[in-house]
Scaffold this motif. Sequence first.
Motif, short mmCIF file in Angstrom:
data_model
loop_
_atom_site.label_atom_id
_atom_site.label_comp_id
_atom_site.label_asym_id
_atom_site.label_seq_id
_atom_site.Cartn_x
_atom_site.Cartn_y
_atom_site.Cartn_z
N THR A 153 -2.02 30.44 50.31
CA THR A 153 -0.69 30.86 50.75
C THR A 153 -0.64 32.38 50.66
O THR A 153 -0.82 32.94 49.57
CB THR A 153 0.41 30.22 49.87
OG1 THR A 153 0.26 28.80 49.93
CG2 THR A 153 1.80 30.60 50.38
N ARG B 213 -1.13 28.90 54.64
CA ARG B 213 0.35 28.96 54.66
C ARG B 213 0.75 30.40 54.33
O ARG B 213 -0.10 31.21 53.92
CB ARG B 213 0.96 27.99 53.65
CG ARG B 213 0.54 26.53 53.87
CD ARG B 213 1.25 25.59 52.92
NE ARG B 213 0.68 24.26 52.97
CZ ARG B 213 1.02 23.31 53.85
NH1 ARG B 213 1.95 23.56 54.75
NH2 ARG B 213 0.45 22.12 53.84
N HIS C 29 4.13 24.66 59.80
CA HIS C 29 5.34 24.59 58.97
C HIS C 29 5.97 25.98 58.97
O HIS C 29 5.31 26.95 58.56
CB HIS C 29 4.96 24.16 57.54
CG HIS C 29 6.07 24.38 56.56
ND1 HIS C 29 5.87 24.86 55.29
CD2 HIS C 29 7.43 24.20 56.67
CE1 HIS C 29 7.03 24.97 54.66
NE2 HIS C 29 7.98 24.57 55.48
N HIS D 210 -0.17 16.71 50.53
CA HIS D 210 0.78 17.24 51.51
C HIS D 210 0.22 17.14 52.93
O HIS D 210 -0.99 17.23 53.12
CB HIS D 210 1.08 18.72 51.23
CG HIS D 210 1.99 18.93 50.06
ND1 HIS D 210 1.56 18.82 48.76
CD2 HIS D 210 3.31 19.27 50.01
CE1 HIS D 210 2.59 19.07 47.94
NE2 HIS D 210 3.66 19.35 48.68
N ASN E 121 3.81 20.24 55.37
CA ASN E 121 4.27 20.44 53.98
C ASN E 121 5.15 19.32 53.45
O ASN E 121 5.98 19.53 52.57
CB ASN E 121 5.01 21.78 53.83
CG ASN E 121 4.78 22.38 52.45
OD1 ASN E 121 3.74 22.12 51.83
ND2 ASN E 121 5.73 23.14 51.97
#
Length: 440
Positions: free
Chosen positions: A199, A234, A260, A402, A406
Motif C-alpha cells: 500500500t 493499493r 478499489h 481480501h 478490498n
Amino acid sequence: MLDNKQLLYKILPYGCQMNFSDGERFAGQLERMGYKPADKMEDADIIIINTCCVRENAEKKIYGKIGEIKHLKQQNPNLILGITGCMAQKDGDKIFKKAPHVDFVLGTNKMYDLPAVLEEIYTSRGHIVKLAGDYDMPPNVEPAKNDSLFAYVPIMYGCNNFCTYCIVPYVRGRERSRAPEEIVAEITKMVQSGVKEVTLLGQNVNSYGKDRNDADFADLLTMVDKIEGIERIRYMTSHPRDLTDKVIAAIKNSKHVCEHFHLPVQYGTDKMLKAMNRGYTTAYYKELIAKIRRDFPNASFTTDLIVGFPGETDEDFSQMLEFLREIRYDAAYTFVYSKRSGTPAATMKNQVPEAIKKDRLHKLMDLQNEISLEINEKLLNQTVEVMVEGPSKTDKTVYTGHTRTNKIVLWQHKDEKVGDLVKVKITHPQTWVLKGELEA
Ligand code: SF4
C-alpha cells in the motif's frame, strides 16, 4: 546487547497507516542496533509510543498510556520511554512537564535521529527533544524485515491542503516526495522477501511528484506495477480533487493496481465542502465517480464522512443522505466531527451539539449499512479472487482474505496456503463480510 542481556523493544503505534509504517521504520533502526521485539511491554528495555493528534480524544488516550508506563519505569529504572510522531511534534517539551518519566521526544521528520538519541541517553541520561523545524526531506530509514504478505510504503510526507478540520499540515509540513527509484528499490526488496501486496502511503498520493520533475503518481504506479513478483498494489489517501485522468489510465493499464477506489468525500453538500476547504464540488465528485465506473464497472468505492461539522443543518444532513443514496459506496468510514485546537474549524461558529452529532452518525451508519448489504448481496453465487491471509481469529478451520476490491471473504479451509490466490464462490453475502466456498 548490554551486559550480555538481549535488549528488547516495544513500539505502540496510534492513528493512521503512516504511523504504523513509521513504527516499522523505528523497529528497523532498533533491530540494526541489536534490539529484538518484545512480546509484552513489561519485557521491553525501550518503549516508543508513536503518537497521533488528529483527535483530542486520541491524545487523552495516549497520555493515559504514558501514565500507565510510569510503574514499569519504577520496576525497571533502565527502561527508556520515547514519544514520537504527530503529538510529539505538536507538544514538544511540554510532554516532560506532564510526564517527567518520558526520556525523549522525537517529532515528525526526526525518525532517523533515533540511534543518536539513544547513544546520548546511554551516556548521560536526561530529557532529549528533537522536533522537525524545516520539514526537509528526511533521510530514508529502512523498515524492519517484514514476515507478512503486506507492507506499507510511504511515497511522500506532508500535506499542502489545509482542510479546515485537520491538524496534519501543521505537524507534518508541506509535501515532499521520495525519489521513485528509492521507492521501487525498497518494494523490490520487500517482494523478494515475501511481501505480495503493498500500500503506497501519502496524505494525498495524487500529489506525488509535484515537487519533483522525474515522475508523477501515474508514472510511479506504472513503475511499481512492473516489479517482478508483486501481486497487488493499493494506495491511500487519494484526494478526489487531484485524481487525474492519467492516474485512472495508469490503473487501467496496470495488472496489479487493485480496482478499489477510496475517495474521501467528507461531506455531500457544496456548502459544507467549502467550509471544510476541500477544493471540489459535489458535481465534480459525482462526475469523477461516473468516469471511473465507465472504465471499471466492477470497481468498489469507499469513502470517509464527517458528521456534525460546524454549521451543519438538518437540511445539509438530509442532502448528505441523498448523496449517499446516489453514489452508493461499498463502505464508508464515518466520523463525528470533534474540535481540534489549532485548526480553523475549532473556532467556527455554530458548533453542533453532541447529541445531534450522535443521532446523525447513527442515521448515516444505518443507511450506509443498508447500501453495503445491498451491494454485497449482488455478489451471491459469483466467484471472486482472494489472497489467502490465513485462519480467522475466531475459528482456525475458517480462512480469510481480501478481494482486489478490498472485501473480506471467509471460507472453510482445505489445502490452500497463505499467499495463494484462490477462487471463492460467494454463498452468504453480509454487510461486512462475504462468506463462501473454495472452488477447486
Ligand atoms: S488532505 Fe486535508 S484531511 Fe488530508 S491530511 Fe491534508 S489537510 Fe488533512
